[in-house]
Design a protein around this motif. Sequence first.
Motif, PDB file in Angstrom:
ATOM      1  N   SER A 384      59.466  35.706  23.963  1.00 58.43           N
ATOM      2  CA  SER A 384      58.404  34.915  24.600  1.00 58.43           C
ATOM      3  C   SER A 384      57.258  35.839  24.984  1.00 58.43           C
ATOM      4  O   SER A 384      57.402  37.077  24.983  1.00 58.43           O
ATOM      5  N   VAL A 385      56.109  35.244  25.276  1.00 56.35           N
ATOM      6  CA  VAL A 385      54.949  35.980  25.794  1.00 56.35           C
ATOM      7  C   VAL A 385      54.606  35.405  27.168  1.00 56.35           C
ATOM      8  O   VAL A 385      54.334  34.199  27.302  1.00 56.35           O
ATOM      9  N   GLU A 386      54.667  36.246  28.158  1.00 56.41           N
ATOM     10  CA  GLU A 386      54.391  35.832  29.534  1.00 56.41           C
ATOM     11  C   GLU A 386      52.933  36.146  29.871  1.00 56.41           C
ATOM     12  O   GLU A 386      52.500  37.297  29.740  1.00 56.41           O
ATOM     13  N   GLN A 387      52.196  35.128  30.262  1.00 53.58           N
ATOM     14  CA  GLN A 387      50.785  35.302  30.625  1.00 53.58           C
ATOM     15  C   GLN A 387      50.642  35.237  32.143  1.00 53.58           C
ATOM     16  O   GLN A 387      51.058  34.253  32.766  1.00 53.58           O
ATOM     17  N   LEU A 388      50.077  36.274  32.681  1.00 50.89           N
ATOM     18  CA  LEU A 388      49.883  36.360  34.127  1.00 50.89           C
ATOM     19  C   LEU A 388      48.396  36.316  34.437  1.00 50.89           C
ATOM     20  O   LEU A 388      47.625  37.148  33.933  1.00 50.89           O
ATOM     21  N   LYS A 389      47.987  35.358  35.251  1.00 50.33           N
ATOM     22  CA  LYS A 389      46.605  35.264  35.710  1.00 50.33           C
ATOM     23  C   LYS A 389      46.632  34.926  37.189  1.00 50.33           C
ATOM     24  O   LYS A 389      47.188  33.896  37.592  1.00 50.33           O
ATOM     25  N   ASP A 390      46.061  35.794  37.978  1.00 47.85           N
ATOM     26  CA  ASP A 390      46.148  35.589  39.421  1.00 47.85           C
ATOM     27  C   ASP A 390      45.038  36.369  40.115  1.00 47.85           C
ATOM     28  O   ASP A 390      44.415  37.256  39.525  1.00 47.85           O
ATOM     29  N   SER A 391      44.797  36.004  41.338  1.00 44.72           N
ATOM     30  CA  SER A 391      43.892  36.765  42.207  1.00 44.72           C
ATOM     31  C   SER A 391      44.670  37.139  43.456  1.00 44.72           C
ATOM     32  O   SER A 391      45.611  36.441  43.847  1.00 44.72           O
ATOM     33  N   PHE A 392      44.308  38.232  44.065  1.00 49.50           N
ATOM     34  CA  PHE A 392      44.994  38.651  45.278  1.00 49.50           C
ATOM     35  C   PHE A 392      43.978  39.003  46.362  1.00 49.50           C
ATOM     36  O   PHE A 392      42.865  39.465  46.084  1.00 49.50           O
ATOM     37  N   ASP A 393      44.382  38.736  47.576  1.00 53.44           N
ATOM     38  CA  ASP A 393      43.512  38.936  48.734  1.00 53.44           C
ATOM     39  C   ASP A 393      44.414  39.316  49.906  1.00 53.44           C
ATOM     40  O   ASP A 393      45.075  38.475  50.507  1.00 53.44           O
ATOM     41  N   MET A 394      44.450  40.587  50.219  1.00 52.07           N
ATOM     42  CA  MET A 394      45.293  41.096  51.295  1.00 52.07           C
ATOM     43  C   MET A 394      44.425  41.817  52.322  1.00 52.07           C
ATOM     44  O   MET A 394      43.452  42.480  51.969  1.00 52.07           O
ATOM     45  N   SER A 395      44.780  41.674  53.582  1.00 48.61           N
ATOM     46  CA  SER A 395      44.017  42.338  54.640  1.00 48.61           C
ATOM     47  C   SER A 395      44.961  42.882  55.696  1.00 48.61           C
ATOM     48  O   SER A 395      46.061  42.363  55.917  1.00 48.61           O
ATOM     49  N   PHE A 396      44.505  43.923  56.342  1.00 52.84           N
ATOM     50  CA  PHE A 396      45.276  44.591  57.388  1.00 52.84           C
ATOM     51  C   PHE A 396      44.297  45.033  58.479  1.00 52.84           C
ATOM     52  O   PHE A 396      43.192  45.513  58.184  1.00 52.84           O
ATOM     53  N   LYS A 397      44.708  44.872  59.722  1.00 51.09           N
ATOM     54  CA  LYS A 397      43.844  45.282  60.831  1.00 51.09           C
ATOM     55  C   LYS A 397      44.715  45.703  62.010  1.00 51.09           C
ATOM     56  O   LYS A 397      45.668  44.997  62.365  1.00 51.09           O
ATOM     57  N   LYS A 398      44.382  46.808  62.598  1.00 48.69           N
ATOM     58  CA  LYS A 398      45.092  47.265  63.787  1.00 48.69           C
ATOM     59  C   LYS A 398      44.110  47.922  64.740  1.00 48.69           C
ATOM     60  O   LYS A 398      43.446  48.901  64.384  1.00 48.69           O
TER      61      LYS A 398
END
Length: 455
Positions: A384-398
């Motif tokens: 099979s061929v796995e297609q990955l399409k995504d966006s990521f948004d991570m934040s950290f604050k201290k």
Amino acid sequence: MNIRQFFFLSMLATWTASYAVEAQVNPVDATGNSSNQPSNTTANEGTLASNNKIEKSASAQISSFDEWKSVLEHDFSQKFGQSANGKVFYAARSPVRAGAKDPSYAKQIVLSYERAMLDVQAQHVMKLYGTLTTERVLDFFNNDSSNRQQFDDLVLNAGGDQSKVGAVFDKFLDVVQGKLDNMLIEQGVAPEDARRMPVEQKKLLFRDNFRKSVVKKAVGNMSGLVPVRTMIFTTQNRAGQYTEVWVAAVVSDNTRQFAEDLGRTRPTHVRGRPTTLESVLPEKKNDYLNELGFRYLYDEQGVPMLLSYGRWSLISKTDDPARLAVLEDSAQETAQSIAESYMAEFINSSLTLVSDIDVGSLSEDVAKKISYFENKKIVGTEESVEQLKDSFDMSFKKYKARSSFKLIGTSRVNDWKLEDDNGVSHFGVVMIWSYNELKNQQNILNNRNKSDPTT
């Protein structure tokens, strides 16, 4: 002109008039003598802060945090975050993590106010001492070969010479595999499926990824931050209704100088419009529910002083009157400590700030081949061929802030306990710091040292 516009313009006119009158107070030079030159920086903070009552969204024609800030910018004749005339205004907000009828509501109001004030401090320190590091990464790969989806052949123990260690290890794996097969069969897996060992192969065909990271750091001290407006605002978003605490604060040359003098317990040359403590404290007991945080004002001689409102609550229920008395005393003590902490944070706060955002997009095509082995021979494959399409948004604050100051010069002038309209209990303590109190308490120490021959 509709009613809302009339009310809005009337409110602006009232605030602007108050600000304009305050701006005409004469400053005091380094000797403590009054100058004849008008000043636009002296005592403004004192009047703004002493009038800082909690506003409720139900009693104000404001629809959003941004609109509230716009009104205040007109009131202050200055934009938030911009330095002018020796002062800077900041604004922040924090959601209240409990509903108005929740027994913990009173505590959560205080904690939300604290978070908003810390945010304001962080804005100031980041502006003066902050550094920003950014990184952008573009990762591109494309396999357009004719054999792009072909995999190398897999052979398990095809025969030939093997070392004794290898042979022993293979036997060990066979034993483990057999035990796992039996466990799967016991769980209801078909025996023929349990004895099939899958081996997965992957091959990257295409990749087009982008990532951006922004890291901000700051370490610094700040002093003289004074809250001048506080609002408790009920609003709504797609998840439902909730409440926020909004805070506007100012730091100026005057407040910084007084904070430095107070921290060193030395006289100050800062002066402003005289007032009495009685004129600032609420006239009615229920009005204490509209007070939160601390105030910067001037005493009868025009010398700066601090007025601090601490508040806490009691959630525990008990039918034991003695235990209830102890719990109520504990709530009052917590309220006093909170009131005193506001003074310490005004004098000096050492802040360490770190914030990080990591955003980007991902697009990958990965070819997969699963080969099933039984008795070391391939008995089937899946491709099979796995297609990955995504966006990521991570934040950290201290954010971390530390403050300290000497309690000499403080005095507890009032305490109260009330229930609001929803039956939530509130316990409050009013503390002040003044030069009169400092002088009286220093005299007590001096007299005690003179009468004690061991000192």
